[in-house]
Scaffold this active site. Structure first.
Site, PDB file in Angstrom:
ATOM      1  N   ASP A  30      49.308  66.532 -18.550  1.00  0.00           N
ATOM      2  CA  ASP A  30      50.413  67.466 -18.696  1.00  0.00           C
ATOM      3  C   ASP A  30      50.607  68.264 -17.406  1.00  0.00           C
ATOM      4  O   ASP A  30      49.628  68.507 -16.676  1.00  0.00           O
ATOM      5  CB  ASP A  30      50.142  68.436 -19.853  1.00  0.00           C
ATOM      6  CG  ASP A  30      50.145  67.738 -21.203  1.00  0.00           C
ATOM      7  OD1 ASP A  30      50.758  66.656 -21.307  1.00  0.00           O
ATOM      8  OD2 ASP A  30      49.532  68.279 -22.147  1.00  0.00           O
ATOM      9  N   TYR A  77      36.750  66.651 -20.464  1.00  0.00           N
ATOM     10  CA  TYR A  77      37.677  67.761 -20.223  1.00  0.00           C
ATOM     11  C   TYR A  77      36.960  69.092 -20.414  1.00  0.00           C
ATOM     12  O   TYR A  77      36.039  69.210 -21.240  1.00  0.00           O
ATOM     13  CB  TYR A  77      38.843  67.722 -21.206  1.00  0.00           C
ATOM     14  CG  TYR A  77      39.740  66.521 -21.126  1.00  0.00           C
ATOM     15  CD1 TYR A  77      40.889  66.539 -20.340  1.00  0.00           C
ATOM     16  CD2 TYR A  77      39.467  65.363 -21.846  1.00  0.00           C
ATOM     17  CE1 TYR A  77      41.738  65.442 -20.275  1.00  0.00           C
ATOM     18  CE2 TYR A  77      40.300  64.252 -21.780  1.00  0.00           C
ATOM     19  CZ  TYR A  77      41.431  64.295 -20.995  1.00  0.00           C
ATOM     20  OH  TYR A  77      42.263  63.205 -20.936  1.00  0.00           O
ATOM     21  N   ASP A 118      49.950  73.909 -27.213  1.00  0.00           N
ATOM     22  CA  ASP A 118      49.324  74.610 -26.096  1.00  0.00           C
ATOM     23  C   ASP A 118      50.058  75.928 -25.864  1.00  0.00           C
ATOM     24  O   ASP A 118      51.066  76.218 -26.508  1.00  0.00           O
ATOM     25  CB  ASP A 118      49.263  73.739 -24.830  1.00  0.00           C
ATOM     26  CG  ASP A 118      50.637  73.407 -24.249  1.00  0.00           C
ATOM     27  OD1 ASP A 118      51.638  74.065 -24.616  1.00  0.00           O
ATOM     28  OD2 ASP A 118      50.719  72.475 -23.433  1.00  0.00           O
ATOM     29  N   ARG A 145      44.866  68.987 -26.758  1.00  0.00           N
ATOM     30  CA  ARG A 145      45.752  69.978 -27.390  1.00  0.00           C
ATOM     31  C   ARG A 145      45.648  69.886 -28.903  1.00  0.00           C
ATOM     32  O   ARG A 145      45.588  70.892 -29.613  1.00  0.00           O
ATOM     33  CB  ARG A 145      47.205  69.721 -26.985  1.00  0.00           C
ATOM     34  CG  ARG A 145      47.569  70.159 -25.601  1.00  0.00           C
ATOM     35  CD  ARG A 145      49.036  69.924 -25.329  1.00  0.00           C
ATOM     36  NE  ARG A 145      49.361  68.515 -25.138  1.00  0.00           N
ATOM     37  CZ  ARG A 145      50.388  67.896 -25.691  1.00  0.00           C
ATOM     38  NH1 ARG A 145      51.181  68.538 -26.528  1.00  0.00           N
ATOM     39  NH2 ARG A 145      50.634  66.641 -25.423  1.00  0.00           N
TER      40      ARG A 145
END
Length: 312
Positions: A39, A67, A81, A173
């Site tokens: 993103d 992550y 998000d 997310r």
């Protein structure tokens, strides 16, 4: 043509496509592809393939990833998000660290995850985020993802900073959203940093400005990983000169046709993958051993046939 893989640090504000576009200008070639969308507000590791290395884009996309994310409890958004429109806000009063830890740990393993509407997945030939921007919501099938591990780095409610090891196709997310729903406060992802894709990690990543500097000084090759470097964990075998045409044409071959690092056929495992080269050290491709037939069979060809014809 430049062939190889760059470990790019995607900075905030860039799309993955922006990175590819910038690199095309920096290195002066069109044949470049990225290995999985990040993103615009996310940062971190984005392996980018150049030239013949674009053949491994799909393979790198399939790799496990790591992550570091910040989960914000008490707020639910349409994008899952912090950049999205707030749909609901709830108090986190009474939520304990013990409850948070118990809930998060319950997500380790395989779970059914429904892809978010704001994603690049296509339904009926149209990307979900395009439909979402039109105010449309369509049914999405859940799919199984694997959360290998979640390590809590810090809890300062309503925020939890965590490190997640996961399989391909996992939306962090959505993981944050789902955890928030399980805790009954709602939740969204506040920040995201991808620290690993397969063998590529944050430590070895370079910003676009650094790649540009290397290119301008004629040192791009120093930061470019060769195509076969992606498969350095696989055993190497070399086709004997007499039988090398089998590999050049993607045909199966037997163990007697190759020079092996392993000791004989007894050491071969069914389904084991190998890097295959000719005696000149040219990378031919990835082959898989099939025990039932006693053969090595082609998985993916990487040899450039035009280049082969040009060489003596």
């Amino acid at each position: 043509m430049i062939n190889g893989i760059l470990n790019i640090y995607k900075e905030k504000g860039y799309t993955s496509h922006d990175v590819v576009a910038r690199l095309r200008g920096i290195v002066g070639q069109k044949k470049i592809g990225h290995t999985g969308t990040l993103d615009p507000d996310a940062e971190g590791v984005l392996p980018v393939c150049l030239g013949r290395a674009t053949k491994v884009c799909g393979m790198l996309t399939d790799k496990d990833k790591t992550y570091e994310a910040v989960l914000l409890l008490g707020k639910t958004t349409d994008t899952q998000d912090i950049t999205g429109t707030v749909l609901d806000e709830r108090s986190v009063e009474g939520v304990t660290e013990e409850k948070v830890l118990e809930c998060i740990r319950s997500y380790i393993g395989e779970y059914d995850q429904t892809p978010p509407m704001y994603s690049a997945l296509k339904v009926g030939g149209k990307k979900l985020y395009e439909l979402a921007r039109e105010g449309k919501t369509v049914e999405r099938k859940s799919r199984k993802v694997i959360i290998h591990d979640i390590r809590i780095k810090e809890i300062c409610l309503p925020r939890i900073r965590m490190e997640v090891d996961c399989s391909k196709g996992t939306y962090i997310r959505t993981l944050c959203h789902d955890i928030g729903e399980s805790i009954r406060t709602g939740g969204c992802m506040e920040s995201l940093l991808r620290t690993r894709v397969g063998r590529f990690d944050l430590k070895g990543s370079l910003r676009l400005s650094e790649v540009e500097e290397q290119t301008q000084s004629g040192r791009l090759s120093e930061i470019l990983l060769p195509l076969d470097g992606v498969f350095s964990d696989l055993e190497q075998i070399i086709l004997k000169e007499k039988y090398v045409s089998l590999g050049y044409n993607g045909n199966p071959f037997l163990s007697k046709h190759v020079i092996m690092q392993k000791a004989g056929c007894d050491a071969l495992r069914d389904g084991e993958q190998f890097r295959v080269y000719d005696v000149r050290g040219r990378f031919i491709g990835i082959y898989r051993y099939e025990q039932k037939r006693g053969q090595f069979r082609l998985e993916k060809m990487f040899l450039d046939q035009d280049e082969l014809r040009r060489q003596p």
